[in-house]
Design an enzyme around this catalytic site. Structure first.
Site, PDB file in Angstrom:
ATOM      1  N   GLU A   1      20.972  37.315  26.513  1.00 24.28           N
ATOM      2  CA  GLU A   1      22.416  38.461  28.187  1.00 24.28           C
ATOM      3  C   GLU A   1      21.955  39.432  27.891  1.00 24.28           C
ATOM      4  O   GLU A   1      23.025  40.441  27.539  1.00 24.28           O
ATOM      5  CB  GLU A   1      24.225  37.519  27.118  1.00 24.28           C
ATOM      6  CG  GLU A   1      24.797  38.199  28.587  1.00 24.28           C
ATOM      7  CD  GLU A   1      26.046  36.936  27.984  1.00 24.28           C
ATOM      8  OE1 GLU A   1      27.411  37.323  28.942  1.00 24.28           O
ATOM      9  OE2 GLU A   1      26.459  37.573  26.831  1.00 24.28           O
TER      10      GLU A   1
ATOM     11  N   ALA B   1      31.723  43.107  28.449  1.00 23.86           N
ATOM     12  CA  ALA B   1      31.612  43.829  26.638  1.00 23.86           C
ATOM     13  C   ALA B   1      30.794  43.901  25.923  1.00 23.86           C
ATOM     14  O   ALA B   1      30.106  44.081  25.250  1.00 23.86           O
ATOM     15  CB  ALA B   1      33.065  42.858  26.005  1.00 23.86           C
TER      16      ALA B   1
ATOM     17  N   ASN C   1      33.197  35.903  35.487  1.00 26.59           N
ATOM     18  CA  ASN C   1      33.721  37.085  35.239  1.00 26.59           C
ATOM     19  C   ASN C   1      32.530  38.156  35.349  1.00 26.59           C
ATOM     20  O   ASN C   1      30.986  37.250  34.588  1.00 26.59           O
ATOM     21  CB  ASN C   1      33.480  36.319  33.502  1.00 26.59           C
ATOM     22  CG  ASN C   1      34.960  35.588  33.083  1.00 26.59           C
ATOM     23  OD1 ASN C   1      36.582  36.285  32.945  1.00 26.59           O
ATOM     24  ND2 ASN C   1      34.504  34.058  33.437  1.00 26.59           N
ATOM     25  N   ALA C   2      32.665  39.407  35.255  1.00 24.76           N
ATOM     26  CA  ALA C   2      31.353  40.006  35.302  1.00 24.76           C
ATOM     27  C   ALA C   2      30.737  39.793  36.230  1.00 24.76           C
ATOM     28  O   ALA C   2      29.241  40.650  36.570  1.00 24.76           O
ATOM     29  CB  ALA C   2      30.244  39.883  33.401  1.00 24.76           C
TER      30      ALA C   2
ATOM     31  N   HIS D   1      39.554  33.588  29.716  1.00 23.75           N
ATOM     32  CA  HIS D   1      38.281  33.768  30.784  1.00 23.75           C
ATOM     33  C   HIS D   1      38.231  32.806  32.175  1.00 23.75           C
ATOM     34  O   HIS D   1      38.357  33.786  33.343  1.00 23.75           O
ATOM     35  CB  HIS D   1      36.976  32.898  30.295  1.00 23.75           C
ATOM     36  CG  HIS D   1      36.079  34.421  29.117  1.00 23.75           C
ATOM     37  ND1 HIS D   1      36.722  34.411  28.035  1.00 23.75           N
ATOM     38  CD2 HIS D   1      35.714  35.154  29.023  1.00 23.75           C
ATOM     39  CE1 HIS D   1      35.749  35.018  27.063  1.00 23.75           C
ATOM     40  NE2 HIS D   1      35.403  35.198  28.181  1.00 23.75           N
TER      41      HIS D   1
ATOM     42  N   ASP E   1      31.211  30.791  25.170  1.00 16.80           N
ATOM     43  CA  ASP E   1      31.033  32.703  25.063  1.00 16.80           C
ATOM     44  C   ASP E   1      31.448  33.210  23.711  1.00 16.80           C
ATOM     45  O   ASP E   1      31.925  33.958  23.532  1.00 16.80           O
ATOM     46  CB  ASP E   1      31.997  33.489  25.905  1.00 16.80           C
ATOM     47  CG  ASP E   1      30.845  34.916  26.132  1.00 16.80           C
ATOM     48  OD1 ASP E   1      29.863  34.653  25.828  1.00 16.80           O
ATOM     49  OD2 ASP E   1      31.901  35.117  27.099  1.00 16.80           O
TER      50      ASP E   1
ATOM     51  N   ILE F   1      37.196  42.021  28.259  1.00 21.31           N
ATOM     52  CA  ILE F   1      37.659  40.467  27.324  1.00 21.31           C
ATOM     53  C   ILE F   1      36.545  40.463  26.695  1.00 21.31           C
ATOM     54  O   ILE F   1      35.470  40.853  27.264  1.00 21.31           O
ATOM     55  CB  ILE F   1      37.855  38.944  28.140  1.00 21.31           C
ATOM     56  CG1 ILE F   1      39.173  39.532  28.397  1.00 21.31           C
ATOM     57  CG2 ILE F   1      37.180  37.857  27.133  1.00 21.31           C
ATOM     58  CD1 ILE F   1      39.153  38.080  29.911  1.00 21.31           C
ATOM     59  N   ALA F   2      35.583  40.141  25.209  1.00 19.56           N
ATOM     60  CA  ALA F   2      35.356  40.405  24.767  1.00 19.56           C
ATOM     61  C   ALA F   2      34.759  39.224  24.273  1.00 19.56           C
ATOM     62  O   ALA F   2      34.140  39.144  22.525  1.00 19.56           O
ATOM     63  CB  ALA F   2      35.258  41.540  23.648  1.00 19.56           C
ATOM     64  N   GLY F   3      34.283  38.371  24.593  1.00 21.19           N
ATOM     65  CA  GLY F   3      33.678  36.910  24.405  1.00 21.19           C
ATOM     66  C   GLY F   3      34.474  36.098  24.394  1.00 21.19           C
ATOM     67  O   GLY F   3      35.956  36.120  23.906  1.00 21.19           O
TER      68      GLY F   3
END
Length: 374
Positions: free
Chosen positions: A123, A134, A218-219, A253, A272, A306-308
């Site tokens: 990733e 993150a 996301n992202a 998410h 994730d 959000i971190a996973g």
């Protein structure tokens, strides 16, 4: 696990739901028999049997982190997800200096060779720092085919997927390496607009590559009716049969309504998950960044992104069946579509298929996992 035996319950087969029995011998399914049953949720008594879950985006669990862990820590994480029904698992790394990525793929390829991991997902690091999520932006840099080639070489064939921003430089050279080594290209962590993303997808498909979207929505820029962005481009490509899309369907998410909106035959669930999966609330690490988990939600201590995730595919399956999703649809999202992404020919409960079954109790908890050992 016994290599020969039988198990009974409500069975999700490629041709629908039956109440019956699966017989297996020497790690392969030899018979599936029973009577048609309604696709109306989990069995109220007995077991529900579904194909083994597939998780193509997973950073760890039970205190073990794939991006930074030792062999034993990574093994603990993989075994945890296996116990929760994810019988096919990609270990996801995050952006890091190339020498660190090389070091870590050498750790993980041991578990790939054992059959505990199906392969490795990079990733980054060739993503967009402005959509780092993150990940440490210091470790994100423009596409570098030489570095990518060295990482591929160190992994000895176990790199199965890479997340790339469509706008990164040297995209075609990166895609050509993916072609040479059979690597899935997943577009994500991007600020690209619709046109840029669509062009990147066209370049990838013209080369014969399998294309996915890394944790859709996301992202990446929010979907807007006058600026559909990367998310809109990926959804359009999925509709046209040119891409598949990851959904982190944990209610954090993505809202459940967004999952409903994005569902299709080319969408699939991913966890994730980070090392906090299967663990209590507290402090954890993703790559080199500090993460705090409160109420099961993982966020960076610095900035709050959000971190996973902390869910498993089994929990996502259970969540959406409880919402009224059919067993067949939930199976497609948690197993069948991802098997198509990987090019697996027989990932189903059918005669001659390798033994790969998850047994769920009436509450959707994993009661047993049956898988052909390597």
């Amino acid at each position: 696990m016994k290599s020969t035996g039988e198990i009974s319950g409500r069975i999700v087969t490629p041709r629908g739901i039956i109440d019956g029995t699966v017989s297996f011998k020497d790690g392969h399914i030899v018979a599936v028999s029973g009577n048609p049953a309604a696709d109306n949720g989990l069995a109220s008594t007995g077991l529900t049997l579904v194909p083994g879950f597939i998780d193509l985006h997973n950073h760890g669990g039970l205190g073990g982190a794939f991006p930074t862990g030792t062999v034993e820590q990574a093994r603990r994480a993989a075994q945890f997800h296996r116990s929760q029904g994810a019988t096919i698992l990609l270990a996801s790394l995050v952006s890091a200096p190339p020498e660190e990525l090389i070091k870590q793929v050498e750790v993980l390829k041991e578990l790939c060779a054992e059959g505990l991991l199906f392969g490795i997902h990079l990733e980054g690091p060739f993503i967009n720092a402005c959509r780092c999520g993150a990940q440490n932006p210091d470790f994100i840099y423009p596409g570098n085919p030489e570095d990518f080639g060295q990482i591929i070489g160190a992994a000895a064939g176990w790199i199965k997927s890479i997340t790339i921003a469509p706008e990164t430089p040297n995209l075609v050279a990166l895609l050509e390496l993916c072609v040479q080594h059979g690597i899935i290209v997943s577009f994500g962590h991007t600020d690209a607009d619709f046109e840029t993303t669509t062009h990147a997808i066209s370049q990838a498909t013209a080369l014969g590559l399998k294309v996915t979207a890394t944790h859709l929505f996301n992202a990446m820029p929010p979907l807007h009716h006058r600026a559909p962005g990367a998310a809109g481009a990926m959804l359009a490509a999925a509709r046209n049969g040119e891409a598949f899309v990851e959904l982190v369907a944990d209610g954090v998410h993505l809202s459940d309504g967004t999952v409903d909106f994005a569902r299709s035959e080319r969408a699939f669930f991913v966890s994730d998950a980070i090392e906090a999966a299967g663990m209590p609330d507290g402090n954890y690490i993703l790559g080199v960044l500090e993460v705090e988990v409160q109420g099961g939600v993982a966020r960076l201590k610095n900035g709050g992104a959000i971190a996973g995730g902390t869910s498993t595919i089994a929990q996502q399956f259970r969540r959406h069946v409880a919402r009224g999703m059919t067993l067949c649809d939930a199976t497609q999202l948690s197993s069948t579509t991802a098997s198509r992404v990987l090019g697996l020919r027989q990932h189903a409960i059918e005669v001659n298929a390798p033994l790969n079954i998850v047994a769920l109790d009436s509450q959707g908890q994993v009661a047993a996992v049956y898988v052909k050992e390597i």
